[in-house]
Design an enzyme around this catalytic site. Sequence first.
Site, PDB file in Angstrom:
ATOM      1  N   ALA A 160       0.812  -1.223   0.000  1.00  9.09           N
ATOM      2  CA  ALA A 160       0.000   0.000   0.000  1.00  9.09           C
ATOM      3  C   ALA A 160       0.840   1.265   0.000  1.00  9.09           C
ATOM      4  O   ALA A 160       0.464   2.270  -0.608  1.00  9.09           O
ATOM      5  CB  ALA A 160      -0.940  -0.002   1.201  1.00  9.09           C
TER       6      ALA A 160
ATOM      7  N   CYS B 194      16.889  -0.647   0.292  1.00  8.58           N
ATOM      8  CA  CYS B 194      17.570  -1.805   0.882  1.00  8.58           C
ATOM      9  C   CYS B 194      19.073  -1.743   0.642  1.00  8.58           C
ATOM     10  O   CYS B 194      19.863  -2.013   1.546  1.00  8.58           O
ATOM     11  CB  CYS B 194      16.990  -3.089   0.300  1.00  8.58           C
ATOM     12  SG  CYS B 194      15.273  -3.364   0.754  1.00  8.58           S
TER      13      CYS B 194
END
Length: 499
Positions: A206, A329
């Site tokens: 989301a 990341c």
Amino acid sequence: MSEHDTLHYLDYAATTPADARVIESMTVCLGVDGVFGNPASTSHAAGTQARAKVERAREQVAALIGASADEIIWTSGATESNNLALKGYADAATGKRHLITSCIEHKAILDTMASLSKRGFSVSYLSPTPNGEITAGAVAAAIGPETGLVSLMLVNNELGTLTDIAAIARIVHAAGALLHVDAAQALGKTPIDVQALGIDMLSMSAHKVYGPKGIGALFVRRDITARIAPQMHGGGHERGLRSGTLATHQIVGMGTACEVAASELDSDAARIATLSTRLVDAVLALGDVTQNAATARRIPHTLSLTVGVPGFYPFMLGDALAVSSTSACNSAAGKPSHVLTASGLDADAAGRTVRVSLGRFTTEQDVDFAVSCFRRALEQCRSTASSGFCASRQITPADLKAIHDAGFRSVICNRPDGEGADQPAFEEIAAAARELGMDARYLPIVPGRIGDAEVDAFGALVDALPKPVLAYCRTGNRSGALWSRLATRVHASTGASSL
């Protein structure tokens, strides 16, 4: 950046701000006067009202991707969805223990595949073309009778390249395998129809589509449910695939975000494409900048730009511009982007690459500010490089005039006293700086032994000096996490231009 500065946010691929309509829909589900019940408690009105909200959101998410509502499984985000798809297949598999993915997937896929390889599964990693694309031909060359699952992203999170999922799906299904698609970067940005594309499982998050963090979903085609083993047990929720009390407010937020995306996808994409062209044209016109995967099939939202001038670091663009040097990341790991290096860039070029990603709330002013940041950084790098000085190498007294002429008013150096002629002592550097009216300071930092205290001390010294500051610190680990920590801390001080 001071609290009075305006932040120009161009990092929508990392996360998006929640849309006001999403926030409003979530608020209704929180207070004592709202729909706060447990959706599983259907024996009373509070629970049934919450259940109705959850099921409405399930329909909204399904509508955005052309699925049926009962094929949507709620998760905490795309990372969990990816894990459920891959590990769920592996735990239920009685054969077909060969898996296929690519070298440029998100870490949530690559790390999960690495885990499965330790459990006896064989994994093939497809290489991209120089344009960062994973082709149907590459899949066809790798697939075989023992292949059980192929997992590829629809839109690459660093390059913005689109994968021809429909062509790949035909190859995968002809081999009797399943196709999982990571759509975290595609949802709400490009049309998705899981039936037309031939997708068996699809991961969503989301917070990439103006919804809240902490909620996502996995589409699982109805007729393959039995082939996926649950990874969370404790109640048999979500068709038995994912147990746990459902977070009504987050689910409602994701549903609203998907409904808004469905109605505004075309208009958003067209406006963002115009802004993207404006940015790319202006930045490339500055010279010494290339766009990666420029000719590939792609979405306009995400741009990968490599600066070709020596001495450039992404933090030189300034704190008021929010962009990424790689994916979130990779940024946390302090390593070159595996996506860029797999696409042919060396570590040095990858380190000079910036990901700029635009979104619903991006303005022309944001784009123009970004262009001005690139212009300033390029001018600084060219000025220093023109006389042979580059901020990425050690400072010598002979460099000081070029540093001064480039606009710097202070230098910091951790060069030990008493070094040889090829590496002069700090006092020689300081004397040359003073002759030019510059401030020079010495701060010893032992190579390879940098902790929070040393990083803070280095940054505090930057704070105290006339701006802008050029800081040179020989850490013994320039390409690793220590260098990244120093660079981040020094750059946090307004006016610190280079390290």
